[in-house]
Design a protein around this motif. Structure first.
Motif, PDB file in Angstrom:
ATOM      1  N   THR A 167     -11.472  -5.054   4.824  1.00 54.59           N
ATOM      2  CA  THR A 167     -10.693  -3.985   4.195  1.00 54.59           C
ATOM      3  C   THR A 167     -11.312  -3.585   2.856  1.00 54.59           C
ATOM      4  N   ALA A 168     -11.881  -4.557   2.136  1.00 56.75           N
ATOM      5  CA  ALA A 168     -12.561  -4.225   0.883  1.00 56.75           C
ATOM      6  C   ALA A 168     -13.782  -3.356   1.151  1.00 56.75           C
ATOM      7  N   LEU A 169     -14.525  -3.653   2.219  1.00 57.74           N
ATOM      8  CA  LEU A 169     -15.690  -2.829   2.574  1.00 57.74           C
ATOM      9  C   LEU A 169     -15.267  -1.407   2.921  1.00 57.74           C
ATOM     10  N   VAL A 170     -14.162  -1.271   3.658  1.00 54.46           N
ATOM     11  CA  VAL A 170     -13.646   0.073   3.961  1.00 54.46           C
ATOM     12  C   VAL A 170     -13.333   0.809   2.668  1.00 54.46           C
ATOM     13  N   THR A 242      -5.062  -1.756   6.239  1.00 49.69           N
ATOM     14  CA  THR A 242      -5.317  -1.574   4.820  1.00 49.69           C
ATOM     15  C   THR A 242      -5.217  -2.917   4.087  1.00 49.69           C
ATOM     16  N   TYR A 243      -5.694  -2.928   2.860  1.00 53.68           N
ATOM     17  CA  TYR A 243      -5.622  -4.152   2.052  1.00 53.68           C
ATOM     18  C   TYR A 243      -4.167  -4.613   1.925  1.00 53.68           C
ATOM     19  N   LEU A 244      -3.254  -3.666   1.728  1.00 49.69           N
ATOM     20  CA  LEU A 244      -1.834  -3.988   1.589  1.00 49.69           C
ATOM     21  C   LEU A 244      -1.304  -4.642   2.863  1.00 49.69           C
ATOM     22  N   VAL A 245      -1.671  -4.110   4.016  1.00 49.84           N
ATOM     23  CA  VAL A 245      -1.210  -4.664   5.291  1.00 49.84           C
ATOM     24  C   VAL A 245      -1.824  -6.038   5.529  1.00 49.84           C
ATOM     25  N   VAL A 246      -3.122  -6.169   5.303  1.00 53.55           N
ATOM     26  CA  VAL A 246      -3.789  -7.448   5.554  1.00 53.55           C
ATOM     27  C   VAL A 246      -3.254  -8.532   4.617  1.00 53.55           C
ATOM     28  N   GLU A 247      -2.998  -8.183   3.365  1.00 49.28           N
ATOM     29  CA  GLU A 247      -2.429  -9.153   2.421  1.00 49.28           C
ATOM     30  C   GLU A 247      -1.029  -9.571   2.860  1.00 49.28           C
ATOM     31  N   THR A 248      -0.241  -8.634   3.370  1.00 50.92           N
ATOM     32  CA  THR A 248       1.092  -8.966   3.871  1.00 50.92           C
ATOM     33  C   THR A 248       0.999  -9.902   5.072  1.00 50.92           C
ATOM     34  N   ARG A 249       0.087  -9.609   5.997  1.00 55.49           N
ATOM     35  CA  ARG A 249      -0.106 -10.487   7.160  1.00 55.49           C
ATOM     36  C   ARG A 249      -0.521 -11.889   6.713  1.00 55.49           C
ATOM     37  N   ARG A 250      -1.405 -11.957   5.728  1.00 59.00           N
ATOM     38  CA  ARG A 250      -1.883 -13.260   5.252  1.00 59.00           C
ATOM     39  C   ARG A 250      -0.747 -14.081   4.693  1.00 59.00           C
ATOM     40  N   ARG A 273       8.790  -2.276   4.694  1.00 64.26           N
ATOM     41  CA  ARG A 273       8.746  -2.140   3.236  1.00 64.26           C
ATOM     42  C   ARG A 273       9.390  -3.336   2.561  1.00 64.26           C
ATOM     43  N   GLU A 274      10.551  -3.754   3.059  1.00 63.57           N
ATOM     44  CA  GLU A 274      11.235  -4.916   2.476  1.00 63.57           C
ATOM     45  C   GLU A 274      10.353  -6.158   2.557  1.00 63.57           C
ATOM     46  N   LEU A 275       9.686  -6.336   3.692  1.00 63.54           N
ATOM     47  CA  LEU A 275       8.808  -7.496   3.867  1.00 63.54           C
ATOM     48  C   LEU A 275       7.644  -7.461   2.884  1.00 63.54           C
ATOM     49  N   ILE A 276       7.020  -6.301   2.735  1.00 62.27           N
ATOM     50  CA  ILE A 276       5.855  -6.162   1.856  1.00 62.27           C
ATOM     51  C   ILE A 276       6.227  -6.482   0.407  1.00 62.27           C
ATOM     52  N   VAL A 277       7.410  -6.048  -0.002  1.00 66.92           N
ATOM     53  CA  VAL A 277       7.868  -6.329  -1.364  1.00 66.92           C
ATOM     54  C   VAL A 277       8.245  -7.801  -1.515  1.00 66.92           C
ATOM     55  N   ALA A 278       9.029  -8.307  -0.552  1.00 70.26           N
ATOM     56  CA  ALA A 278       9.568  -9.666  -0.664  1.00 70.26           C
ATOM     57  C   ALA A 278       8.474 -10.724  -0.662  1.00 70.26           C
ATOM     58  N   CYS A 279       7.409 -10.526   0.094  1.00 64.31           N
ATOM     59  CA  CYS A 279       6.365 -11.557   0.174  1.00 64.31           C
ATOM     60  C   CYS A 279       5.395 -11.501  -1.004  1.00 64.31           C
ATOM     61  N   GLY A 280       5.532 -10.493  -1.861  1.00 68.21           N
ATOM     62  CA  GLY A 280       4.679 -10.382  -3.042  1.00 68.21           C
ATOM     63  C   GLY A 280       3.399  -9.607  -2.832  1.00 68.21           C
ATOM     64  N   ALA A 281       3.202  -9.060  -1.621  1.00 67.24           N
ATOM     65  CA  ALA A 281       1.961  -8.328  -1.354  1.00 67.24           C
ATOM     66  C   ALA A 281       1.862  -7.061  -2.196  1.00 67.24           C
ATOM     67  N   LEU A 282       2.965  -6.333  -2.336  1.00 64.55           N
ATOM     68  CA  LEU A 282       2.926  -5.105  -3.135  1.00 64.55           C
ATOM     69  C   LEU A 282       2.582  -5.422  -4.580  1.00 64.55           C
ATOM     70  N   SER A 283       3.218  -6.464  -5.130  1.00 61.27           N
ATOM     71  CA  SER A 283       2.929  -6.853  -6.512  1.00 61.27           C
ATOM     72  C   SER A 283       1.466  -7.255  -6.668  1.00 61.27           C
ATOM     73  N   ALA A 284       0.925  -7.962  -5.687  1.00 58.76           N
ATOM     74  CA  ALA A 284      -0.474  -8.393  -5.757  1.00 58.76           C
ATOM     75  C   ALA A 284      -1.420  -7.199  -5.742  1.00 58.76           C
ATOM     76  N   VAL A 285      -1.107  -6.215  -4.921  1.00 61.06           N
ATOM     77  CA  VAL A 285      -1.963  -5.025  -4.856  1.00 61.06           C
ATOM     78  C   VAL A 285      -1.856  -4.216  -6.150  1.00 61.06           C
ATOM     79  N   GLU A 286      -0.659  -4.111  -6.702  1.00 57.59           N
ATOM     80  CA  GLU A 286      -0.497  -3.403  -7.976  1.00 57.59           C
ATOM     81  C   GLU A 286      -1.292  -4.089  -9.079  1.00 57.59           C
ATOM     82  N   ASP A 287      -1.267  -5.425  -9.097  1.00 57.31           N
ATOM     83  CA  ASP A 287      -2.052  -6.166 -10.087  1.00 57.31           C
ATOM     84  C   ASP A 287      -3.545  -5.910  -9.893  1.00 57.31           C
TER      85      ASP A 287
END
Length: 325
Positions: A167-170, A242-250, A273-287
């Motif tokens: 995803t980073a290469l993309v 996307t990076y956001l999706v892959v981070e959420t899956r991880r 959306r709730e899952l992405i926020v709750a698991c911290g993936a959104l916060s990680a991508v924002e950082d």
């Protein structure tokens, strides 16, 4: 193109000229200009400014090609708040009761309009004057990289899996180099800039380009369609890795993967959306976006870039990452 009839000219005006001139951030053409200025190009030099304008037109025409083809590949409904070209052209075919399949006509016609834009981008680049060879070398790299990045993106989505490295290469090739680095290098080539400064521009461009793509990824899930001009959740429905999706899956394992793969309606999107926020993936991508933007701005510190160019590039870094559309 005088050999075309009124039907074809109207298609060109509405779906190609309209796309090039009707909205968009003009980020790439602005970066061509500031790459030229950062590399010693003089304001008010008629030949230099004409070459920059020509190169800016070339990247905008190429971007129009990319948008037309992206919408066909993604089966997208909206672009900048309007019905996408291939669907509008299919509607026209159906309303006129022309022969053949309307959807096939719309996709074929939109593809041909994209090919015209691709060809006209070369014609525009001829206006870069004595630095044409250097400009063409950069422009060809830009085109090869964005097409390769798009192919990698398509393959990852088809597989349904991706690594953070992929995803980073993309992000680097589909966005970072295409959106930021190569437009800056195009301005640098026109100015005949110092090779050492090209490395400075890359140090600014690559983190900023990745941050730009990450912001797009976030907006693709959480953005307001009234501002983005695209349906919310399209990336999830299309299986984009996307990076956001892959981070959420991880972070969420098979449970999260099943939820993300099951987004087919508004209820599924809300759950994702709730899952992405709750698991911290959104916060990680924002950082990550914030850190990349800081790296980009820091690359210009004490780099010998003229003050007005450094200020403009710093502002563009902010606009590219802190946006809602």
């Amino acid at each position: 193109m005088p050999f075309l009839g009124p039907e074809e000219h109207e298609m060109l005006a509405r779906h190609l000229t309209g796309l090039v001139c009707g909205g968009g951030k003009r980020l790439r053409s602005r970066l061509v200009h500031w790459g030229y200025r950062a590399s010693g190009g003089l304001p008010g030099d008629p030949a230099g400014e004409a070459a920059v304008l020509a190169a800016g037109c070339a990247v905008e025409l190429l971007h129009a090609c990319a948008l037309l083809l992206d919408d066909v590949m993604d089966e997208a409904d909206l672009r900048r708040g309007r019905r996408t070209a291939h669907l509008a052209l299919a509607d026209r075919h159906g309303d006129a009761r022309w022969q053949g399949d309307s959807a096939r006509f719309g996709e074929s016609a939109a593809t041909l309009l994209g090919m015209l834009a691709f060809t006209w981008a070369d014609a525009a680049l001829l206006g870069t004057g004595p630095r044409l060879a250097e400009s063409l070398e950069v422009f060809n790299r830009l085109r090869s990289e964005v097409i390769g990045g798009q192919l990698l993106d398509l393959t990852c989505a088809a597989r349904g899996t991706s690594t953070l490295r992929e995803t980073a290469l993309v992000s680097v090739y589909k966005s970072g180099k295409y959106t930021v680095e190569r437009p800056l290098h195009l301005g640098h080539a026109i100015a005949g800039g110092d090779p050492a400064l090209r490395a400075v521009l890359s140090a600014y461009a690559l983190p900023l380009g990745e941050a730009f793509q990450l912001r797009d990824d976030v907006l693709g899930v959480f953005g307001d369609p009234a501002l983005t001009g695209k349906p919310a959740g399209a990336d999830l429905r299309q299986g984009k890795q996307t990076y956001l999706v892959v981070e959420t899956r991880r972070r969420t394992g098979s449970y999260g993967a099943a939820l993300l793969d099951g987004v087919h309606d508004e209820a599924g999107l809300a759950t994702a959306r709730e899952l992405i926020v709750a698991c911290g993936a959104l916060s990680a991508v924002e950082d990550r976006i914030a850190g990349l933007a800081r790296r980009a701005s820091a690359a210009l510190d004490d780099a010998g870039v003229p003050a007005d160019a450094a200020a403009a590039l710093a502002e563009l870094a902010f606009l590219a990452t802190d946006r809602s559309a």
